[in-house]
Design a protein around this motif. Structure first.
Motif, PDB file in Angstrom:
ATOM      1  N   GLY A 224      -0.722  -4.820  -7.042  1.00  0.00           N
ATOM      2  CA  GLY A 224      -1.160  -3.909  -5.995  1.00  0.00           C
ATOM      3  C   GLY A 224      -2.653  -3.820  -5.757  1.00  0.00           C
ATOM      4  O   GLY A 224      -3.095  -3.005  -4.946  1.00  0.00           O
TER       5      GLY A 224
ATOM      6  N   THR B 120       5.698  -4.151  -2.454  1.00  0.00           N
ATOM      7  CA  THR B 120       5.051  -3.245  -3.400  1.00  0.00           C
ATOM      8  C   THR B 120       5.075  -3.895  -4.783  1.00  0.00           C
ATOM      9  O   THR B 120       5.791  -4.888  -4.988  1.00  0.00           O
TER      10      THR B 120
ATOM     11  N   ASN C 114       1.657  -8.898   1.140  1.00  0.00           N
ATOM     12  CA  ASN C 114       1.233  -8.304   2.409  1.00  0.00           C
ATOM     13  C   ASN C 114      -0.001  -8.977   3.016  1.00  0.00           C
ATOM     14  O   ASN C 114      -0.935  -8.296   3.442  1.00  0.00           O
TER      15      ASN C 114
END
Length: 137
Positions: free
Chosen positions: A110, A20, A70
């Motif tokens: 993000g 995150t 990610n």
């Protein structure tokens, strides 16, 4: 901050958890550690500095570095055989890689991104995504 390189195969074989924006300090440590090893390293995953998060940093075509949170490969083409080394392991090993990969990832803050990578950059990203998945060459 430059972190020590993880060599424990049991730790490195664990899958990493999603990252995150709060993990930005880990990304900065990863970049510091990668640049400190730039003479013999072109990419790193967070587990290589002891953090089980899906964060990778790789050498970019422009000479800078890319940080991907990610990363997931959406599409791949052009399978070939390669030989790779790794700071966490000794020696060089054979592996299979894709010439072109389409990757979905987030920036450190993000923001979602999708980009196609080819050649050397694609190979580095695949190696580091393998680290995130607990796969060692």
């Amino acid at each position: 901050m430059i972190q020590p390189i993880m060599h424990d195969p049991l730790f490195l074989a664990q899958k990493s958890a999603p990252a995150t924006p709060e993990d930005a300090p880990v990304a900065r440590d990863l970049l510091d550690t990668l640049t400190a090893h730039a003479d013999g390293c072109v990419g790193m995953a967070a587990n290589m500095i002891g953090v089980l998060k899906r964060i990778i940093a790789v050498e970019a075509e422009d000479g800078g570095y890319l940080v991907l949170f990610n990363p997931v490969i959406l599409k791949k083409s052009g399978l070939y055989e390669a030989e790779e080394g790794c700071l966490s392991l000794e020696g060089v090993r054979k592996t299979k890689r894709w010439q072109s990969i389409k990757v979905q990832y987030q920036t450190m803050d993000g923001k979602p991104r999708i980009k196609t990578f080819t050649g050397w950059t694609a190979q580095i990203i695949q190696h580091e995504i393998d680290h995130c998945d607990g796969i060692l060459i």
